[in-house]
Design an enzyme around this catalytic site. Structure first.
Site, mmCIF file in Angstrom:
data_model
loop_
_atom_site.group_PDB
_atom_site.id
_atom_site.type_symbol
_atom_site.label_atom_id
_atom_site.label_comp_id
_atom_site.label_asym_id
_atom_site.label_seq_id
_atom_site.Cartn_x
_atom_site.Cartn_y
_atom_site.Cartn_z
ATOM 1 N N SER A 195 0.824 -1.201 0.000
ATOM 2 C CA SER A 195 0.000 0.000 0.000
ATOM 3 C C SER A 195 0.862 1.257 0.000
ATOM 4 O O SER A 195 1.558 1.550 -0.974
ATOM 5 C CB SER A 195 -0.953 -0.038 1.212
ATOM 6 N N LEU A 196 0.886 1.982 1.092
ATOM 7 C CA LEU A 196 1.714 3.175 1.224
ATOM 8 C C LEU A 196 3.170 2.893 0.873
ATOM 9 O O LEU A 196 3.864 3.739 0.298
ATOM 10 C CB LEU A 196 1.616 3.691 2.665
ATOM 11 N N HIS A 249 -8.412 0.659 0.246
ATOM 12 C CA HIS A 249 -8.306 -0.247 -0.908
ATOM 13 C C HIS A 249 -9.645 -0.868 -1.285
ATOM 14 O O HIS A 249 -9.718 -2.040 -1.636
ATOM 15 C CB HIS A 249 -7.216 -1.295 -0.666
#
Length: 309
Positions: free
Chosen positions: A88-89, A197
């Site tokens: 993700s990040l 998400h």
């Protein structure tokens, strides 16, 4: 030996992260001192006196600053990856390592992304739940059967037997209950501030798309594997479009790890804090060596491990 860097995502943060690195390494200090995010990265990361580190808009720039600083330390020691990816990040940190963003760009983009995600989630009665011991297709069935009460989607494909669903709270709760009926071992509600998400984060994707028009993207020095693909970008893909898509669609971490194995990666260095991703690797492709680096001692251990390779 082929080496991959795998960058941790939101959820691994804790007060004190990076404090020893800041004291020991000028390149780490330069990253934390060089970004303008509207608050002091050092104070929040090291002591978090106001208890804000776990709030998305603070977490994200602090995590990316830590990662960029660690990448700079490893680079100065001659440790460079053949591939990179992130959860993700962490994808922003992987792109920074590959030269797509400068450290300052990556940290400031993370601050923007964190605010956009927080704003998109504001007022949405949302939830996320880890589902253990169920296959993808069966969990998709559970989500479909619960979609009559709201949005619920698979947000993370972490590793075999560990998936995460997210969306409207009522729909997530219904899907989790159905997943148990279909054979899931456990369903664990997660403490999150948004339905990350999932398609409910589309407003954050829109904000990022606009932001990216103001950014100059550098050329990748080595391949990055993207969350929403589970592999490298293809012909016709663009980094801005993939990052816009990433915030509102599933993270294929298991697929990414399997792809790194296909590419011949021998060791994955998890750039922390934490060792969550190393656990995913061991459950997915246990033959790949892992080494998590968070502290000065971890860096020394990695350097020693690489000497023998």
């Amino acid at each position: 030996m082929k080496l991959a860097f795998l960058y941790a995502g939101q959820g691994s943060q804790h007060p004190g992260m990076g404090a020893d690195l800041y004291e020991a390494y000028p390149e780490f200090r330069a990253v934390l001192d060089g970004a303008d995010v509207g608050f002091d990265l050092k104070t929040v990361s090291f002591t978090d006196p106001d208890g804000v580190l776990n709030q998305t808009q603070y977490t994200q720039p602090c995590m990316v600053a830590f990662a960029a600083g660690m990448t700079a330390i490893l680079a100065n020691k001659g440790i460079h990856p053949d591939y990179a990816a992130g959860l993700s990040l962490g994808e922003y940190s992987a792109l920074e390592a590959a030269g797509v963003f400068t450290a300052r760009q990556a940290v400031e983009l993370a601050a923007f992304r964190g605010k956009a995600m927080a704003e998109a989630a504001a007022g949405v009665p949302c939830g996320m739940s880890a589902v253990l011991g169920l296959d993808r297709d069966t969990l998709r069935q559970a989500c479909e059967e619960a979609s009559d009460v709201g949005v619920v989607e698979i947000a993370n494909y972490n590793c075999p037997g560990q998936l995460v669903i997210g969306g409207h709270k009522a729909a997530v709760d219904k899907a989790a209950a159905r997943a148990k009926e279909l054979g899931a071992k456990r369903c664990l509600p997660l403490k999150v501030s948004g339905p990350f998400h999932t398609s409910l984060l589309a407003p954050a994707g829109d904000a990022l798309r606009e932001k990216f028009t103001q950014i100059t993207f550098g050329e990748m020095k080595f391949p990055v594997l993207f969350n929403c693909l589970g592999h490298e970008m293809g012909e016709g893909d663009t980094i801005p479009a993939l990052l816009e898509r990433q915030v509102q669609s599933s993270v294929y971490m298991e697929d990414t790890i399997r792809r790194l194995a296909e590419l011949g990666v021998d060791m994955i260095v998890e750039i922390g804090p934490g060792k969550v991703l190393s656990g995913f690797v061991k459950k997915t492709v246990p033959t790949i060596k892992t080494c998590a680096v968070e502290t000065c001692a971890d860096i020394d251990a990695l350097c020693e491990a690489l000497k023998g390779e």
